[in-house]
Design a protein around this motif. Structure first.
Motif, PDB file in Angstrom:
ATOM      1  N   GLN A  13       8.032  -6.889   1.237  1.00  0.00           N
ATOM      2  CA  GLN A  13       8.366  -7.767   2.346  1.00  0.00           C
ATOM      3  C   GLN A  13       7.178  -8.647   2.712  1.00  0.00           C
ATOM      4  N   ALA A  14       7.467  -9.774   3.297  1.00  0.00           N
ATOM      5  CA  ALA A  14       6.408 -10.673   3.755  1.00  0.00           C
ATOM      6  C   ALA A  14       5.464  -9.914   4.684  1.00  0.00           C
ATOM      7  N   GLY A  15       4.171 -10.157   4.487  1.00  0.00           N
ATOM      8  CA  GLY A  15       3.156  -9.463   5.264  1.00  0.00           C
ATOM      9  C   GLY A  15       2.640  -8.201   4.595  1.00  0.00           C
ATOM     10  N   GLY A  16       3.324  -7.768   3.546  1.00  0.00           N
ATOM     11  CA  GLY A  16       2.927  -6.561   2.839  1.00  0.00           C
ATOM     12  C   GLY A  16       1.834  -6.797   1.821  1.00  0.00           C
ATOM     13  N   SER A  17       1.526  -5.735   1.086  1.00  0.00           N
ATOM     14  CA  SER A  17       0.434  -5.774   0.100  1.00  0.00           C
ATOM     15  C   SER A  17       0.889  -5.199  -1.227  1.00  0.00           C
ATOM     16  N   LEU A  18       0.253  -5.682  -2.268  1.00  0.00           N
ATOM     17  CA  LEU A  18       0.413  -5.132  -3.609  1.00  0.00           C
ATOM     18  C   LEU A  18      -0.934  -5.185  -4.312  1.00  0.00           C
ATOM     19  N   ARG A  19      -1.124  -4.276  -5.259  1.00  0.00           N
ATOM     20  CA  ARG A  19      -2.326  -4.308  -6.089  1.00  0.00           C
ATOM     21  C   ARG A  19      -1.910  -4.366  -7.541  1.00  0.00           C
ATOM     22  N   LEU A  20      -2.271  -5.444  -8.188  1.00  0.00           N
ATOM     23  CA  LEU A  20      -2.003  -5.589  -9.615  1.00  0.00           C
ATOM     24  C   LEU A  20      -3.186  -5.074 -10.423  1.00  0.00           C
ATOM     25  N   SER A  21      -2.861  -4.473 -11.557  1.00  0.00           N
ATOM     26  CA  SER A  21      -3.890  -4.015 -12.489  1.00  0.00           C
ATOM     27  C   SER A  21      -3.642  -4.635 -13.849  1.00  0.00           C
ATOM     28  N   TYR A  80      -8.443  -6.125 -11.454  1.00  0.00           N
ATOM     29  CA  TYR A  80      -7.482  -5.897 -10.373  1.00  0.00           C
ATOM     30  C   TYR A  80      -7.271  -7.172  -9.566  1.00  0.00           C
ATOM     31  N   LEU A  81      -6.116  -7.233  -8.924  1.00  0.00           N
ATOM     32  CA  LEU A  81      -5.848  -8.281  -7.944  1.00  0.00           C
ATOM     33  C   LEU A  81      -5.212  -7.614  -6.726  1.00  0.00           C
ATOM     34  N   GLN A  82      -5.986  -7.513  -5.663  1.00  0.00           N
ATOM     35  CA  GLN A  82      -5.470  -6.984  -4.406  1.00  0.00           C
ATOM     36  C   GLN A  82      -4.866  -8.131  -3.620  1.00  0.00           C
ATOM     37  N   MET A  83      -3.591  -7.999  -3.282  1.00  0.00           N
ATOM     38  CA  MET A  83      -2.871  -9.072  -2.592  1.00  0.00           C
ATOM     39  C   MET A  83      -2.411  -8.561  -1.236  1.00  0.00           C
ATOM     40  N   ASN A  84      -2.937  -9.172  -0.186  1.00  0.00           N
ATOM     41  CA  ASN A  84      -2.581  -8.805   1.177  1.00  0.00           C
ATOM     42  C   ASN A  84      -1.888  -9.967   1.873  1.00  0.00           C
ATOM     43  N   SER A  85      -1.234  -9.665   2.976  1.00  0.00           N
ATOM     44  CA  SER A  85      -0.546 -10.693   3.768  1.00  0.00           C
ATOM     45  C   SER A  85       0.326 -11.570   2.877  1.00  0.00           C
TER      46      SER A  85
END
Length: 124
Positions: A13-21, A80-85
């Motif tokens: 959902q919008a505002g959430g986070s994901l971490r890509l590896s 890694y790519l940490q994606m926030n907000s």
């Protein structure tokens, strides 16, 4: 030769986070600058973030500055790519790429190796 495999994508959902590896094979990972690109339907593939061979230098697209963070662990051959907000406009297929250079590079044409991509979908 470098082979790249991305993971960590999904629906959020919008505002959430994901971490890509991005796991790399081959002994030359620590010799390569790395980057994350993304491509939305009907649009060109654009750089999101890039990191130098040592990890000491980074680049971010204006659209993700302050929200995304790129990092690498050369001992684990992983970037890694940490994606926030996250925003709906971040929805795209995200690709990991490697360039045969030590410095941060941005143009797509500088990258020699590509992963298969991982889908990131951000719902509003």
């Amino acid at each position: 030769q470098v082979q790249l495999v991305e993971s960590g994508g999904g629906l959020v959902q919008a505002g959430g986070s994901l971490r890509l590896s991005c796991a790399a094979s081959g002994r030359t990972f620590s010799s390569n600058a790395m980057a994350w690109f993304r491509q939305a339907p009907g649009k060109e593939r654009d750089v999101v973030a890039a990191i130098s061979r040592s990890g000491g230098s980074t680049y971010y697209a204006d659209s993700v500055k302050g929200r995304f963070s790129i990092s690498r662990d050369n001992a684990k051959n992983t970037v890694y790519l940490q994606m926030n907000s996250l925003k709906p406009e971040d929805t795209a297929i995200y690709y990991c790429a490697a360039a045969a250079t030590r410095r941060v590079v941005v143009p797509t044409t500088e990258y020699d190796y590509w992963g298969q991509g991982t889908q990131v979908t951000v719902s509003s």
